[in-house]
Design an enzyme around this catalytic site. Sequence first.
Site, PDB file in Angstrom:
ATOM      1  N   LYS A   9      28.232  96.335 105.323  1.00  0.00           N
ATOM      2  CA  LYS A   9      27.346  96.708 106.431  1.00  0.00           C
ATOM      3  C   LYS A   9      27.927  97.865 107.253  1.00  0.00           C
ATOM      4  CE  LYS A   9      25.332  92.032 106.686  1.00  0.00           C
ATOM      5  NZ  LYS A   9      24.922  90.911 107.591  1.00  0.00           N
ATOM      6  N   TYR A  49      15.286  91.936 104.839  1.00  0.00           N
ATOM      7  CA  TYR A  49      15.492  90.773 105.704  1.00  0.00           C
ATOM      8  C   TYR A  49      14.170  90.123 106.125  1.00  0.00           C
ATOM      9  CZ  TYR A  49      20.584  91.181 106.235  1.00  0.00           C
ATOM     10  OH  TYR A  49      21.943  91.167 106.025  1.00  0.00           O
ATOM     11  N   ASN A 112      28.693  91.523 111.028  1.00  0.00           N
ATOM     12  CA  ASN A 112      29.599  90.657 110.266  1.00  0.00           C
ATOM     13  C   ASN A 112      29.966  91.217 108.889  1.00  0.00           C
ATOM     14  OD1 ASN A 112      27.180  90.179 109.023  1.00  0.00           O
ATOM     15  ND2 ASN A 112      27.140  87.967 109.393  1.00  0.00           N
ATOM     16  N   HIS A 115      27.009  91.312 103.411  1.00  0.00           N
ATOM     17  CA  HIS A 115      25.921  90.429 102.990  1.00  0.00           C
ATOM     18  C   HIS A 115      26.180  89.984 101.560  1.00  0.00           C
ATOM     19  CE1 HIS A 115      22.004  88.965 101.666  1.00  0.00           C
ATOM     20  NE2 HIS A 115      22.202  89.694 100.594  1.00  0.00           N
ATOM     21  N   GLU A 126      17.066  90.973  95.179  1.00  0.00           N
ATOM     22  CA  GLU A 126      17.809  91.951  95.983  1.00  0.00           C
ATOM     23  C   GLU A 126      18.415  93.049  95.102  1.00  0.00           C
ATOM     24  OE1 GLU A 126      18.895  88.661  99.447  1.00  0.00           O
ATOM     25  OE2 GLU A 126      20.512  89.495  98.228  1.00  0.00           O
TER      26      GLU A 126
HETATM   27  P1  GTP Z   1      23.640  87.562 105.013  1.00  0.00           P
HETATM   28  O1  GTP Z   1      24.510  87.512 103.815  1.00  0.00           O
HETATM   29  O2  GTP Z   1      23.699  88.892 105.733  1.00  0.00           O
HETATM   30  O3  GTP Z   1      22.227  87.131 104.711  1.00  0.00           O
HETATM   31  O4  GTP Z   1      24.298  86.530 106.034  1.00  0.00           O
HETATM   32  P2  GTP Z   1      24.193  84.947 106.026  1.00  0.00           P
HETATM   33  O5  GTP Z   1      23.431  84.463 104.835  1.00  0.00           O
HETATM   34  O6  GTP Z   1      25.569  84.421 106.245  1.00  0.00           O
HETATM   35  O7  GTP Z   1      23.363  84.679 107.352  1.00  0.00           O
HETATM   36  P3  GTP Z   1      21.768  84.560 107.553  1.00  0.00           P
HETATM   37  O8  GTP Z   1      21.040  84.830 106.276  1.00  0.00           O
HETATM   38  O9  GTP Z   1      21.503  83.305 108.281  1.00  0.00           O
HETATM   39  O10 GTP Z   1      21.507  85.766 108.555  1.00  0.00           O
HETATM   40  C1  GTP Z   1      21.347  87.071 108.059  1.00  0.00           C
HETATM   41  C2  GTP Z   1      22.063  88.039 108.967  1.00  0.00           C
HETATM   42  O11 GTP Z   1      21.413  88.076 110.210  1.00  0.00           O
HETATM   43  C3  GTP Z   1      23.512  87.682 109.300  1.00  0.00           C
HETATM   44  O12 GTP Z   1      24.447  88.098 108.343  1.00  0.00           O
HETATM   45  C4  GTP Z   1      23.712  88.447 110.586  1.00  0.00           C
HETATM   46  O13 GTP Z   1      24.017  89.812 110.328  1.00  0.00           O
HETATM   47  C5  GTP Z   1      22.354  88.354 111.225  1.00  0.00           C
HETATM   48  N1  GTP Z   1      22.326  87.280 112.206  1.00  0.00           N
HETATM   49  C6  GTP Z   1      22.303  85.934 111.987  1.00  0.00           C
HETATM   50  N2  GTP Z   1      22.303  85.250 113.144  1.00  0.00           N
HETATM   51  C7  GTP Z   1      22.320  86.205 114.128  1.00  0.00           C
HETATM   52  C8  GTP Z   1      22.328  86.158 115.541  1.00  0.00           C
HETATM   53  O14 GTP Z   1      22.314  85.095 116.153  1.00  0.00           O
HETATM   54  N3  GTP Z   1      22.334  87.359 116.208  1.00  0.00           N
HETATM   55  C9  GTP Z   1      22.328  88.558 115.543  1.00  0.00           C
HETATM   56  N4  GTP Z   1      22.329  89.703 116.240  1.00  0.00           N
HETATM   57  N5  GTP Z   1      22.329  88.634 114.214  1.00  0.00           N
HETATM   58  C10 GTP Z   1      22.327  87.487 113.516  1.00  0.00           C
HETATM   59 MG    MG Z   2      21.510  85.188 104.250  1.00  0.00          MG
END
Ligand code: GTP
Ligand code: MG
Length: 138
Positions: A9, A49, A112, A115, A126
Amino acid sequence: IERTFSILKPDATERNLTGAVNAVIEKAGLRIIAQRRIRMTRDQAETFYAVHKARPFFGELVDFMISGPVVVQVLEGEGAIAKYREVMGATDPAKAADGTIRKLYARSVGENSVHGSDAPETAAQEIAQFFSGNDIAG
Ligand code: GTP
Ligand code: MG
């Protein structure tokens, strides 16, 4: 042998961490079989997303993903999807295990660093969004 989709990212590319993150990926036994540095368009990020469209952080998430370049990758290995999720660590870096990419490098739950696909169906979808067969050398 399984494939998964990965994104380094904007917070990772900004700090010049492509090589450092790739070293963790390769040390875990995952092979980077395709890789490209791109700037995502807003359309691409919203499509990518779309599953989070109703979440309160959706706008912030899309803005972040287009705030700088990203590196999109295809990773291959035994159980690559689960293995990469383990190597990435928990979404919130404060909860991520030692040695994981997010524990090492993530700034926050939003920024973070990486992905990784969460299931075989999403991995295939994807990968197809960003790579054609010719771009992948397994
Ligand atoms: P991905 O691999 O990026 O999909 O991450 P993940 O599977 O661990 O998390 P998830 O699919 O639940 O969320 C997708 C992405 O949304 C996360 O990686 C974060 O970058 C973002 N995200 C999730 N929760 C929050 C939040 O509370 N605040 C913000 N700003 N971003 C969030
Ligand atoms: Mg995810």
